[in-house]
Every structure is written in C-alpha cells, then in structure tokens.
Design an enzyme around this catalytic site. Structure first.
Site, PDB file in Angstrom:
ATOM      1  N   SER A 110      34.841  30.465  33.115  1.00 49.59           N
ATOM      2  CA  SER A 110      35.132  31.868  32.808  1.00 49.59           C
ATOM      3  C   SER A 110      35.853  31.985  31.473  1.00 49.59           C
ATOM      4  CB  SER A 110      35.988  32.487  33.918  1.00 49.59           C
ATOM      5  OG  SER A 110      35.329  32.445  35.156  1.00 49.59           O
ATOM      6  N   LYS A 119      49.581  36.892  36.866  1.00 55.40           N
ATOM      7  CA  LYS A 119      48.679  36.370  35.838  1.00 55.40           C
ATOM      8  C   LYS A 119      47.909  37.493  35.162  1.00 55.40           C
ATOM      9  CE  LYS A 119      47.884  31.653  37.397  1.00 55.40           C
ATOM     10  NZ  LYS A 119      46.889  30.683  37.886  1.00 55.40           N
TER      11      LYS A 119
END
Ligand code: PNS
Length: 170
Positions: free
Chosen positions: A128, A41
């Site tokens: 986030s 990721k």
C-alpha cells in the site's frame, strides 16, 4: 466452521491483499477481512473509506465478509469465533515484522493460530505504501490495485498534499 481473519490497515487494499484473501478461502470455510482502526496512525483513507473499498473489492469472493475492529486483534478473534489469523509474506522483512506479532497473538489467544501464506511472486513488491508513493508522483498504479482504488488514489492525491504526509506501511 473454520473461520479465519485477514487483518490489515488496507490503506488502500491492493491486488496482493486480495490474492491472499482469495487463497485463504481455499483453506477456511469463511474469511473475515478486518480493517484495523487505530486512531493514532495517520491514514490516507478513513476507516469508512477503506471498509467501503474492501466491500467492493471482495464482492465477487464467496465466503468472504468485511469488518472493522478497534483494539486487540485477538479480542476480535474471540468475539467472532475466529480460529486463524492469515497473513501474507512478501519477503523476510515481512517475516521479521510478523513473527513477534504471531507470538504475541498466540500468547494472548492460545487457540488462534497464525497462518503465513507466501505472497504470489507477481505481488511480491507491491505494498500500500509504495502504491501511494507511485500514485502521488503521478505514476500508473492500476496494475497493482482494483481500478476503482486507482481512481480513488488519483482523486485523493491530486486534491490534497496527502502524498507527502505521514503514511502507514503495509
Ligand atoms: O496492514 P498492517 O498495518 O500490517 O496491519 C497491522 C494490523 C492492523 C494487523 C496490526 O497492527 C494489528 O493486529 N493491530 C491490532 C492491535 C493489536 O492486536 N496489537 C497487538 C498485535 S501483536
């Protein structure tokens, strides 16, 4: 000793995360905040940076330590004598995302319970991802993250074009 883990990507840590960690310490003897390191990721901050930010953000919290893990969360729990996985839920969409993981983790490690805590309403819209988006467009985010994280976001997002790159959720 009842030990829990608060796992996440923490890219970066928000005040919502920290509220969940603090409240977990009122339920468990020790809380391990664990940064999941998944190389596949794309992240704005490296694992080392996320860990360092968490160390600083959690410095004032008693019975909290910070760690990172690769691989399965349940393997981390077994290796670290962790009895519970604590996750914050902001809304039903979080529940939909978290429930299959809770079932999978319960199947992989039957002795490890998942505990959901409702996010404090003050942080119900804070993630986030949104913090990165707002900061990337020059918005003020110091209400949502520790000051030093807000500074790191400004430094990172104004020095690169990372704000428009692929980003993680959370
Ligand atoms: O902050 P995030 O992105 O929601 O955190 C997700 C995280 C790191 C907690 C989750 O992806 C995870 O537990 N990863 C470890 C790999 C794993 O155990 N996968 C199976 C989960 S059912």
């Amino acid at each position: 000793m009842r030990r829990a883990v608060c796992p996440g990507s923490f890219d970066p840590v928000t005040l919502g995360h920290l509220d969940i960690v603090r409240r977990a310490t009122t339920i468990f003897d020790e809380v391990v905040v664990a940064v999941g390191v998944n190389q596949s990721k794309s992240r704005l901050f490296s694992a080392e940076e996320r860990l360092a930010m968490l160390e600083r953000a959690c410095a004032g919290l008693e019975r909290v330590r910070v760690a990172s893990f690769t691989g399965l969360l349940t393997d981390f729990c077994t290796a670290n004598d962790v009895h519970a996985i604590v996750k914050g839920l902001r809304a039903g969409t979080d529940f939909d995302y978290e429930l299959p993981m809770a079932h999978m983790n319960a199947t992989l490690a039957p002795g490890v319970e998942t505990v959901f805590l409702p996010t404090d309403a003050a942080w119900s819209f804070v993630s986030s991802s949104l913090v990165k988006e707002v900061a990337g467009f020059g918005g003020e985010v110091s209400r949502f993250v520790p000051d030093f994280v807000a500074e790191a976001l400004v430094a990172r997002l104004t020095s690169t074009d990372a704000a428009t790159g692929p980003q993680a959720g959370g």
